[in-house]
Design a protein around this motif. Structure first.
Motif, mmCIF file in Angstrom:
data_model
loop_
_atom_site.group_PDB
_atom_site.id
_atom_site.type_symbol
_atom_site.label_atom_id
_atom_site.label_comp_id
_atom_site.label_asym_id
_atom_site.label_seq_id
_atom_site.Cartn_x
_atom_site.Cartn_y
_atom_site.Cartn_z
ATOM 1 N N ASP A 48 47.664 65.428 -5.196
ATOM 2 C CA ASP A 48 48.959 65.197 -4.559
ATOM 3 C C ASP A 48 49.511 66.479 -3.953
ATOM 4 O OD1 ASP A 48 48.860 62.549 -5.215
ATOM 5 O OD2 ASP A 48 50.125 62.750 -7.007
ATOM 6 N N GLU A 49 49.352 67.588 -4.687
ATOM 7 C CA GLU A 49 49.866 68.871 -4.196
ATOM 8 C C GLU A 49 49.128 69.315 -2.938
ATOM 9 O OE1 GLU A 49 50.121 73.481 -5.713
ATOM 10 O OE2 GLU A 49 50.005 71.882 -7.195
ATOM 11 N N GLY A 51 47.432 67.351 -0.956
ATOM 12 C CA GLY A 51 47.579 66.344 0.080
ATOM 13 C C GLY A 51 48.817 66.547 0.938
ATOM 14 N N THR A 52 49.862 67.147 0.364
ATOM 15 C CA THR A 52 51.075 67.369 1.151
ATOM 16 C C THR A 52 50.837 68.366 2.274
ATOM 17 O OG1 THR A 52 51.798 69.071 -0.412
ATOM 18 C CG2 THR A 52 52.590 66.831 -0.795
ATOM 19 N N GLU A 53 49.836 69.226 2.105
ATOM 20 C CA GLU A 53 49.539 70.216 3.144
ATOM 21 C C GLU A 53 49.037 69.550 4.424
ATOM 22 O OE1 GLU A 53 46.443 73.933 3.837
ATOM 23 O OE2 GLU A 53 46.783 73.167 1.825
ATOM 24 N N GLN A 55 49.770 66.493 5.708
ATOM 25 C CA GLN A 55 50.549 65.361 6.169
ATOM 26 C C GLN A 55 51.218 65.644 7.514
ATOM 27 O OE1 GLN A 55 53.201 64.212 3.059
ATOM 28 N NE2 GLN A 55 51.591 63.312 1.819
#
Length: 177
Positions: A48-49, A51-53, A55
């Protein structure tokens, strides 16, 4: 069973004693299920951490320009090498003069060029190696204790082998262990 329930004071006390044994055992041997759940939770949190990069909806003009530049070195090396062959055929004397000039380049500069090109392509290959899809796991062989499939020939074969047809595969024939 009556003796144990008299010693420990009934089913509730026996259950409490069993739970106490489990709790003490977990002090010395960690709970495998709990460890796997914690590892999975940490993995999901990391995904999740990271993956935010990624988006970002649409890259800007500079990002598209840099992505275009990153795609140039391999075609330029390939077409440049082909161009050297064409140049050698078109002007052999000029090609020979330039290749003689390359003889005067010091050896450490060649090593530096080899390191730069090697690290560029090595890092690219390592990126694709890390990002490759994982192959699916090979399925386990069929369970020898599988239920009857309804195949009369298989049933007959199993009966001819002495019962259900299953043998201990680890025993050598003719030896009892």
């Amino acid at each position: 069973m009556g003796l144990i329930s008299r010693i420990f004071g009934g089913a509730a006390a026996t259950g409490a004693l069993g739970q106490a044994v489990v709790d003490i055992a977990e002090v010395f041997t960690p709970n495998a299920t709990g460890r796997m759940q914690a590892a999975q939770a940490a993995y999901i949190a990391a995904l999740d951490e990271f993956g935010t990069e990624f988006q970002v909806v649409r890259p800007g003009a500079f990002d598209r320009f840099v992505n275009g530049l990153n795609r140039l070195p391999r075609p330029m090396l390939a077409f440049g090498t082909l161009g050297l062959f064409v140049y050698a055929m078109a002007d052999p004397e000029g090609f020979a003069r330039r290749m003689t000039g390359l003889n005067h380049v010091p050896e450490p500069l060649w090593w530096l060029l080899a390191a730069i090109v090697g690290f560029y392509f090595g890092a690219r290959e390592a990126h694709y190696l890390r990002a490759r899809p994982v192959a699916p796991a090979i399925s386990a062989p069929a369970d020898p204790a599988a239920p009857d499939t309804g195949n009369p020939a298989l049933r007959e074969w199993r009966q001819s082998r002495g019962g259900d047809g299953r043998q201990d595969r680890h025993k050598e024939p003719g030896r009892d262990r």
